[in-house]
Scaffold this motif. Structure first.
Motif, PDB file in Angstrom:
ATOM      1  N   GLN A 143       0.906  -1.216  -0.124  1.00 38.85           N
ATOM      2  CA  GLN A 143       0.352  -0.131  -0.220  1.00 38.85           C
ATOM      3  C   GLN A 143       0.983   1.529   0.044  1.00 38.85           C
ATOM      4  O   GLN A 143       0.530   2.284  -0.474  1.00 38.85           O
ATOM      5  N   LEU A 144       2.198   1.035   0.889  1.00 38.12           N
ATOM      6  CA  LEU A 144       2.703   2.480   0.784  1.00 38.12           C
ATOM      7  C   LEU A 144       3.363   2.793  -0.330  1.00 38.12           C
ATOM      8  O   LEU A 144       3.816   3.737  -0.900  1.00 38.12           O
ATOM      9  N   GLN A 145       4.045   1.430  -1.652  1.00 34.28           N
ATOM     10  CA  GLN A 145       4.465   1.581  -2.591  1.00 34.28           C
ATOM     11  C   GLN A 145       3.669   2.067  -4.038  1.00 34.28           C
ATOM     12  O   GLN A 145       4.185   3.517  -4.290  1.00 34.28           O
ATOM     13  N   GLU A 146       2.233   1.623  -3.796  1.00 32.73           N
ATOM     14  CA  GLU A 146       1.070   2.529  -4.816  1.00 32.73           C
ATOM     15  C   GLU A 146       0.505   3.512  -4.118  1.00 32.73           C
ATOM     16  O   GLU A 146       0.352   4.592  -4.512  1.00 32.73           O
ATOM     17  N   CYS A 147       1.208   4.567  -2.375  1.00 26.15           N
ATOM     18  CA  CYS A 147       0.994   5.344  -2.617  1.00 26.15           C
ATOM     19  C   CYS A 147       2.219   6.186  -3.000  1.00 26.15           C
ATOM     20  O   CYS A 147       1.335   7.504  -3.129  1.00 26.15           O
ATOM     21  N   ALA A 148       2.969   6.437  -2.975  1.00 27.69           N
ATOM     22  CA  ALA A 148       4.377   6.576  -2.975  1.00 27.69           C
ATOM     23  C   ALA A 148       3.756   6.955  -5.055  1.00 27.69           C
ATOM     24  O   ALA A 148       4.784   8.015  -5.176  1.00 27.69           O
ATOM     25  N   ASP A 149       2.939   5.767  -5.219  1.00 31.68           N
ATOM     26  CA  ASP A 149       2.993   6.069  -7.085  1.00 31.68           C
ATOM     27  C   ASP A 149       1.835   6.861  -7.310  1.00 31.68           C
ATOM     28  O   ASP A 149       1.524   7.118  -8.146  1.00 31.68           O
ATOM     29  N   GLY A 150       1.194   7.508  -6.348  1.00 37.88           N
ATOM     30  CA  GLY A 150       0.200   9.001  -7.010  1.00 37.88           C
ATOM     31  C   GLY A 150      -1.808   8.046  -6.661  1.00 37.88           C
ATOM     32  O   GLY A 150      -2.055   8.247  -6.978  1.00 37.88           O
ATOM     33  N   ASN A 151      -1.372   6.717  -5.759  1.00 42.48           N
ATOM     34  CA  ASN A 151      -2.771   6.392  -5.317  1.00 42.48           C
ATOM     35  C   ASN A 151      -3.019   6.542  -4.304  1.00 42.48           C
ATOM     36  O   ASN A 151      -2.752   6.061  -3.336  1.00 42.48           O
ATOM     37  N   ARG A 152      -3.940   7.805  -3.877  1.00 45.33           N
ATOM     38  CA  ARG A 152      -4.681   8.446  -2.816  1.00 45.33           C
ATOM     39  C   ARG A 152      -5.371   7.505  -2.167  1.00 45.33           C
ATOM     40  O   ARG A 152      -4.769   7.457  -1.261  1.00 45.33           O
ATOM     41  N   ARG A 153      -6.152   6.322  -2.349  1.00 44.11           N
ATOM     42  CA  ARG A 153      -6.863   5.062  -1.738  1.00 44.11           C
ATOM     43  C   ARG A 153      -5.760   4.702  -1.128  1.00 44.11           C
ATOM     44  O   ARG A 153      -5.877   4.260  -0.044  1.00 44.11           O
ATOM     45  N   SER A 154      -5.451   4.034  -1.563  1.00 42.17           N
ATOM     46  CA  SER A 154      -3.915   2.847  -0.821  1.00 42.17           C
ATOM     47  C   SER A 154      -3.020   3.519  -0.207  1.00 42.17           C
ATOM     48  O   SER A 154      -3.059   3.621   1.216  1.00 42.17           O
ATOM     49  N   CYS A 155      -3.161   5.441  -0.295  1.00 43.96           N
ATOM     50  CA  CYS A 155      -2.203   6.110   1.423  1.00 43.96           C
ATOM     51  C   CYS A 155      -3.497   5.764   2.608  1.00 43.96           C
ATOM     52  O   CYS A 155      -2.527   5.567   2.983  1.00 43.96           O
ATOM     53  N   ASP A 156      -4.776   5.908   2.182  1.00 41.00           N
ATOM     54  CA  ASP A 156      -5.610   5.733   3.194  1.00 41.00           C
ATOM     55  C   ASP A 156      -5.949   4.210   3.935  1.00 41.00           C
ATOM     56  O   ASP A 156      -5.727   3.965   5.468  1.00 41.00           O
ATOM     57  N   ASP A 157      -6.011   3.138   3.049  1.00 37.04           N
ATOM     58  CA  ASP A 157      -5.466   1.907   3.202  1.00 37.04           C
ATOM     59  C   ASP A 157      -4.389   1.851   3.869  1.00 37.04           C
ATOM     60  O   ASP A 157      -4.754   0.769   5.422  1.00 37.04           O
ATOM     61  N   ALA A 158      -2.773   2.040   3.691  1.00 36.98           N
ATOM     62  CA  ALA A 158      -1.745   1.901   4.247  1.00 36.98           C
ATOM     63  C   ALA A 158      -2.231   2.962   5.739  1.00 36.98           C
ATOM     64  O   ALA A 158      -1.846   2.081   7.129  1.00 36.98           O
ATOM     65  N   ARG A 159      -2.514   4.274   6.109  1.00 37.12           N
ATOM     66  CA  ARG A 159      -2.476   4.109   7.160  1.00 37.12           C
ATOM     67  C   ARG A 159      -3.665   3.283   7.811  1.00 37.12           C
ATOM     68  O   ARG A 159      -3.668   3.425   8.748  1.00 37.12           O
ATOM     69  N   ASP A 160      -5.159   2.961   7.296  1.00 36.47           N
ATOM     70  CA  ASP A 160      -5.624   1.922   8.501  1.00 36.47           C
ATOM     71  C   ASP A 160      -4.395   0.077   8.694  1.00 36.47           C
ATOM     72  O   ASP A 160      -5.372   0.223  10.161  1.00 36.47           O
ATOM     73  N   THR A 161      -3.925   0.062   7.546  1.00 35.48           N
ATOM     74  CA  THR A 161      -3.403  -1.475   8.167  1.00 35.48           C
ATOM     75  C   THR A 161      -1.893  -0.461   8.979  1.00 35.48           C
ATOM     76  O   THR A 161      -2.245  -2.137  10.633  1.00 35.48           O
ATOM     77  N   TYR A 162      -1.837  -0.049   8.741  1.00 33.65           N
ATOM     78  CA  TYR A 162      -0.257   0.588  10.287  1.00 33.65           C
ATOM     79  C   TYR A 162      -1.679   0.620  11.263  1.00 33.65           C
ATOM     80  O   TYR A 162      -1.130   0.502  12.833  1.00 33.65           O
ATOM     81  N   ALA A 163      -2.964   0.713  11.601  1.00 35.63           N
ATOM     82  CA  ALA A 163      -3.446   1.308  12.701  1.00 35.63           C
ATOM     83  C   ALA A 163      -2.730  -0.255  13.402  1.00 35.63           C
ATOM     84  O   ALA A 163      -3.818  -0.778  14.286  1.00 35.63           O
TER      85      ALA A 163
END
Length: 110
Positions: free
Chosen positions: A74-94
């Protein structure tokens, strides 16, 4: 006929007290065996408790590993510009932060 019956009667007379004694012994010890079996089933030995705890810890470790892999993707996809993956990464981190304290730390054997 009477002579043939005598040895059979003699054997029966000698064997019968053993059978009666065995039956009496079984009747007397039955409650003790039943209580013992009940206590055995109701209690958990230390080794059984340790095995159960070990299984629970391994299950949490597996879940943590899965979440960490998912988080990295999810972090990799977030770094590639996918905003949805940024939100998912935050939830997964929690979720990871909830599991980490439940896993015991391994001690260094130095």
């Amino acid at each position: 006929m009477r002579r043939a019956l005598s040895p059979l009667l003699l054997v029966a007379i000698l064997a019968l007290p053993g059978c009666i004694a065995k039956a009496a012994y079984d009747v007397v010890t039955l409650p003790v065996k039943a209580v013992s079996k009940g206590v055995d089933l109701a209690t958990t030995s230390q080794s059984e408790a340790d095995e159960k705890r070990g299984r629970e810890i391994r299950k949490r470790e597996e879940q943590l590993g899965k979440l960490e892999r998912q988080y990295q993707e999810q972090l990799q996809e977030c770094a590639d510009g996918n905003r949805r993956s940024c939100d998912d990464a935050r939830d997964t981190y929690a979720e990871i932060q909830l599991i980490v304290p439940t896993i015991p730390a391994e001690l260094d054997k130095d």
